[in-house]
Design a protein around this motif. Structure first.
Motif, PDB file in Angstrom:
ATOM      1  N   THR A 137       7.802  -3.515  -2.625  1.00 41.87           N
ATOM      2  CA  THR A 137       9.122  -3.240  -2.246  1.00 41.87           C
ATOM      3  C   THR A 137       9.461  -3.580  -0.768  1.00 41.87           C
ATOM      4  O   THR A 137       8.562  -3.393   0.073  1.00 41.87           O
ATOM      5  CB  THR A 137       9.247  -1.662  -2.726  1.00 41.87           C
ATOM      6  OG1 THR A 137       8.636  -0.703  -2.019  1.00 41.87           O
ATOM      7  CG2 THR A 137       8.866  -1.039  -4.221  1.00 41.87           C
ATOM      8  N   ASN A 195       5.603  -2.761   4.406  1.00 43.85           N
ATOM      9  CA  ASN A 195       4.398  -1.879   4.113  1.00 43.85           C
ATOM     10  C   ASN A 195       3.885  -1.269   5.295  1.00 43.85           C
ATOM     11  O   ASN A 195       3.442  -0.138   5.141  1.00 43.85           O
ATOM     12  CB  ASN A 195       3.731  -2.618   3.019  1.00 43.85           C
ATOM     13  CG  ASN A 195       3.235  -3.723   3.668  1.00 43.85           C
ATOM     14  OD1 ASN A 195       4.077  -4.464   4.131  1.00 43.85           O
ATOM     15  ND2 ASN A 195       1.752  -4.138   3.301  1.00 43.85           N
ATOM     16  N   THR A 221       9.624   6.525   5.016  1.00 45.41           N
ATOM     17  CA  THR A 221       9.599   6.995   3.619  1.00 45.41           C
ATOM     18  C   THR A 221       8.726   6.051   2.839  1.00 45.41           C
ATOM     19  O   THR A 221       8.653   4.811   2.646  1.00 45.41           O
ATOM     20  CB  THR A 221      11.090   6.621   3.020  1.00 45.41           C
ATOM     21  OG1 THR A 221      11.269   5.355   3.357  1.00 45.41           O
ATOM     22  CG2 THR A 221      12.068   7.844   3.612  1.00 45.41           C
ATOM     23  N   SER A 272      14.004   6.766  -2.013  1.00 50.06           N
ATOM     24  CA  SER A 272      13.308   7.671  -2.201  1.00 50.06           C
ATOM     25  C   SER A 272      14.129   9.084  -1.860  1.00 50.06           C
ATOM     26  O   SER A 272      13.897  10.223  -2.645  1.00 50.06           O
ATOM     27  CB  SER A 272      11.853   7.772  -1.930  1.00 50.06           C
ATOM     28  OG  SER A 272      11.508   7.997  -0.635  1.00 50.06           O
ATOM     29  N   LYS A 275       5.929  -3.209  -7.778  1.00 50.37           N
ATOM     30  CA  LYS A 275       5.245  -2.364  -6.837  1.00 50.37           C
ATOM     31  C   LYS A 275       5.370  -2.787  -5.379  1.00 50.37           C
ATOM     32  O   LYS A 275       5.285  -2.152  -4.485  1.00 50.37           O
ATOM     33  CB  LYS A 275       3.733  -2.322  -7.135  1.00 50.37           C
ATOM     34  CG  LYS A 275       3.585  -1.706  -8.571  1.00 50.37           C
ATOM     35  CD  LYS A 275       2.186  -0.961  -8.348  1.00 50.37           C
ATOM     36  CE  LYS A 275       1.028  -2.034  -8.861  1.00 50.37           C
ATOM     37  NZ  LYS A 275       1.126  -2.782  -9.928  1.00 50.37           N
ATOM     38  N   GLN A 282       7.711   5.917  -0.091  1.00 46.96           N
ATOM     39  CA  GLN A 282       7.945   5.534  -1.538  1.00 46.96           C
ATOM     40  C   GLN A 282       9.308   4.664  -1.187  1.00 46.96           C
ATOM     41  O   GLN A 282       9.894   4.160  -2.277  1.00 46.96           O
ATOM     42  CB  GLN A 282       8.260   6.557  -2.437  1.00 46.96           C
ATOM     43  CG  GLN A 282       6.975   7.127  -2.717  1.00 46.96           C
ATOM     44  CD  GLN A 282       6.964   8.423  -2.172  1.00 46.96           C
ATOM     45  OE1 GLN A 282       7.799   9.220  -2.049  1.00 46.96           O
ATOM     46  NE2 GLN A 282       5.621   8.734  -1.748  1.00 46.96           N
TER      47      GLN A 282
END
Ligand SMILES: Cc1cc2nc3c(=O)[nH]c(=O)nc-3n(C[C@H](O)[C@H](O)[C@H](O)COP(=O)(O)OP(=O)(O)OC[C@H]3O[C@@H](n4cnc5c(N)ncnc54)[C@H](O)[C@@H]3O)c2cc1C
Length: 343
Positions: free
Chosen positions: A56, A229, A108, A114, A54, A110
């Motif tokens: 990334t 993040n 983005t 994505s 999770k 995600q």
């Protein structure tokens, strides 16, 4: 009805696939994508941490910049991605960012890949990874396309979207189809090179810097750092933070032929100079971008070059425009126009 192969599941290839499905569905008997990599994205790559998938980090493209000159012509592409939550406005602070007047930045949530996944899903194409195209032959009016594993298949239309030097590496009849002037023009396309590091942390790790990303101008090795993040506005107590580091082009060029295992510690030493308190990551990924961003595009930047008309063999990608989202949209639109005129 045509069997179409798109080589490359990066932004240009995925968008070509989505546009073909949107605009010429009745002409397709099969739409196939092959990529040499193990997943989608190409240079719009999002990597997962080894300890927690999770966590990334975007190792290639960082954000999408809508240039004022493309705002109107590409509006439908931005609206589609914004309405699906694939893009969100960049609101986090980025130190040292140079912005063209009227430009807007998007992130983005995600991960940057994505965008590519969104287009692949829309295209409904059959996608095969670990398929490196090595040879292309013209046999009885069809393209026979071969991979490094020895497998091959026949197609009516082939669209190549990889960086131009990788198109020039292909063997088979394609070598003789490229005439002298096209070869010279293809050989004139150039790219910068750089390394990227992704540092992945366990949940709860604090990285105390006042910015989400920063451009660095006074370090010989490092050009850009992102607390990924934070840049994407997805800070969460359950998911560990990640840090992305891009080297300068001069460093990337100097160490281009080195093993990345040997380059990684050199980059880590320099990060410590910039952020001395940076905690030790749980895992690290080092990525060598031999073909990072286009420094000289195909003459005329027309978006594509048709190497053969019947059957169609066409090349697209950022090498035929410029290295960003708008450039890839322009290339995919040009490929589509070329196909429409010849279908
Ligand atoms: C470090 C870095 C930072 C960047 N920053 C930004 C940014 O902030 N914003 C932005 O908009 N753009 C940025 N870019 C540029 C952007 O990523 C590219 O312009 C865009 O992703 C190019 O997409 P493409 O589909 O044309 O090519 P690619 O993404 O390179 O896709 C080509 C695909 O072809 C595959 N392939 C190659 N050879 C073969 C073969 N023989 N057989 C099968 N498959 C093959 C590759 O695996 C790849 O997936 C950045 C790029 C890099 C590297």
């Amino acid at each position: 009805m045509a069997r179409v192969l798109i080589v490359g599941a990066g932004l240009t290839g995925s968008l070509c696939a989505a546009l073909l499905r949107r605009e010429l569905p009745q002409r397709l008997s099969r739409l196939v994508l092959w990529d040499k990599a193990r997943g989608a994205g190409g240079r719009m790559a999002t990597s997962r941490g080894a300890q927690d998938p999770k966590c990334t980090a975007d190792l290639g493209a960082q954000y999408v910049t809508r240039g004022p000159e493309h705002a109107e012509a590409h509006q439908r592409f931005y609206e589609d991605l914004l309405s699906h939550g694939v893009l969100k406005p960049l609101t986090a602070p980025v130190d040292g960012m140079m912005m063209k007047e009227g430009a807007e930045n998007f992130v983005t949530p995600q991960g940057i890949s994505s965008i590519v996944k969104h287009y692949l899903k829309e295209s409904g194409a059959d996608i095969f990874y670990d398929h490196r195209v090595t040879q292309i032959y013209l046999k009885n009016g069809k393209w026979e396309v071969c991979t490094n594993t020895g497998s091959s298949d026949k197609f009516d239309i082939v669209i190549l979207t990889m960086p131009v030097p990788q198109i020039l590496q292909l063997q088979g009849d394609i070598v003789n189809l490229i005439n002298k002037s096209q070869r010279q023009q293809l050989e004139s396309v150039s790219y910068s090179s750089r390394y990227a590091l992704g540092l992945f942390y366990e949940a709860g790790t604090q990285i105390d810097v006042p910015w989400a990303a920063q451009y660095i101008s006074n370090n010989p090795c490092i050009r850009f750092i992102s607390i990924d993040n934070k840049k994407r506005n997805i800070e969460s107590p359950e998911i560990g933070p990640s840090v992305v580091v891009h080297t300068s082009v001069s460093f990337g060029t100097e160490y281009l032929e080195w093993d990345k295992e040997k380059v990684q510690p050199l980059i880590l030493d320099q990060i410590k100079e910039i952020i001395p308190d940076l905690p030790k990551p749980a895992s690290i990924k080092c990525q060598k971008w031999r073909y990072s961003q286009v420094t000289k595009a195909f003459p005329g930047s027309a978006g594509q070059i048709t190497l053969h008309a019947k059957p169609f063999l066409v090349c697209g990608g950022d090498g035929f425009t410029h290295s960003n989202f708008d450039g890839c949209i322009d290339s995919a639109l040009s490929v589509l126009e070329a196909l429409k005129s010849g279908f």
